[in-house]
Design a protein around this motif. Structure first.
Motif, short mmCIF file in Angstrom:
data_model
loop_
_atom_site.label_atom_id
_atom_site.label_comp_id
_atom_site.label_asym_id
_atom_site.label_seq_id
_atom_site.Cartn_x
_atom_site.Cartn_y
_atom_site.Cartn_z
N ALA A 119 0.84 -1.20 0.00
CA ALA A 119 0.00 0.00 0.00
C ALA A 119 0.87 1.25 0.00
O ALA A 119 0.62 2.21 -0.75
CB ALA A 119 -0.93 -0.01 1.21
N SER A 120 1.91 1.25 0.80
CA SER A 120 2.82 2.39 0.86
C SER A 120 3.54 2.58 -0.46
O SER A 120 3.68 3.71 -0.96
CB SER A 120 3.85 2.18 1.99
N ARG A 121 3.98 1.49 -1.07
CA ARG A 121 4.67 1.58 -2.36
C ARG A 121 3.74 2.07 -3.46
O ARG A 121 4.14 2.88 -4.32
CB ARG A 121 5.27 0.22 -2.71
N ARG A 125 -2.47 -1.42 -13.67
CA ARG A 125 -1.40 -2.07 -14.43
C ARG A 125 -0.12 -1.22 -14.40
O ARG A 125 0.97 -1.74 -14.19
CB ARG A 125 -1.82 -2.30 -15.87
N ASP A 126 -0.26 0.10 -14.61
CA ASP A 126 0.92 0.99 -14.59
C ASP A 126 1.58 1.00 -13.22
O ASP A 126 2.80 0.96 -13.11
CB ASP A 126 0.55 2.40 -15.02
N ILE A 127 0.76 1.06 -12.18
CA ILE A 127 1.33 1.04 -10.81
C ILE A 127 2.04 -0.28 -10.58
O ILE A 127 3.16 -0.31 -10.06
CB ILE A 127 0.22 1.26 -9.75
N ALA A 128 1.42 -1.39 -10.99
CA ALA A 128 2.03 -2.72 -10.82
C ALA A 128 3.34 -2.81 -11.59
O ALA A 128 4.34 -3.32 -11.08
CB ALA A 128 1.06 -3.80 -11.26
N ASP A 129 3.36 -2.30 -12.82
CA ASP A 129 4.58 -2.34 -13.63
C ASP A 129 5.70 -1.52 -12.98
O ASP A 129 6.85 -1.95 -12.95
CB ASP A 129 4.32 -1.83 -15.04
N ARG A 130 5.37 -0.34 -12.50
CA ARG A 130 6.40 0.54 -11.92
C ARG A 130 6.94 0.00 -10.60
O ARG A 130 8.11 0.19 -10.29
CB ARG A 130 5.83 1.94 -11.69
N THR A 131 6.08 -0.63 -9.82
CA THR A 131 6.48 -1.06 -8.48
C THR A 131 6.89 -2.52 -8.39
O THR A 131 7.46 -2.94 -7.39
CB THR A 131 5.33 -0.83 -7.49
#
Length: 149
Positions: free
Chosen positions: A10-12, A30-36
């Motif tokens: 959640a923090s990330r 998807r973009d958040i998942a890819d970046r993190t």
């Protein structure tokens, strides 16, 4: 205290939104998942919990995704962790007894100490904002134009 995977993810996720203009422009899961590097299905669950806590808002449809619901300096790590993990406590020992109604030797004093430790943890996590994390990450600017300006 041990922050769970949910609290870390959640923090990330919120840090990713703060680092990438997430107060203005919706970002897809998807973009958040890819970046993190976080697993998308689990991230979707976490973002729903963060939405329920009022930390993010969602927009449906083309160009949709998640945005921060408040300025990064108004979101603390304790709010993020509590949103996905529940109350921040040192343990599940119950509340301290009142008026000396202890059942067992040492129970009252230790319950009071554990409650105090939990309060110190909450206070310490309250001292860190999402904006602090952006600064530590070396970002130059947190979104200066947007719905919070």
């Amino acid at each position: 205290m041990k922050v769970s995977t949910r609290g870390d993810y959640a923090s990330r996720a919120l840090l990713s939104l703060a680092l990438h203009d997430g107060a203005v422009k919706p970002t897809s899961v998807r973009d958040i998942a890819d970046r993190t590097g976080l697993p998308q299905p689990y991230l979707e669950q976490i973002l729903l919990a963060l939405k329920g806590a009022g930390l993010v808002r969602s927009k449906r449809g083309v160009g949709g995704g998640y945005v921060l619901a408040r300025e990064p300096d108004a979101i603390t790590l304790s709010q993020i962790v509590s949103a996905v993990e529940g109350p921040i406590v040192a343990g599940d020992f119950g509340e301290p007894h009142k008026n000396g109604a202890c059942d067992h030797e040492g129970q009252c004093v230790l319950l009071a100490v554990w409650a105090e430790v939990g309060e110190h943890m909450r206070t310490h996590l309250d001292s860190f904002t999402l904006a602090d994390m952006v600064q530590r990450a070396g970002a130059n600017v947190v979104a200066t134009v947007g719905p919070f300006s």
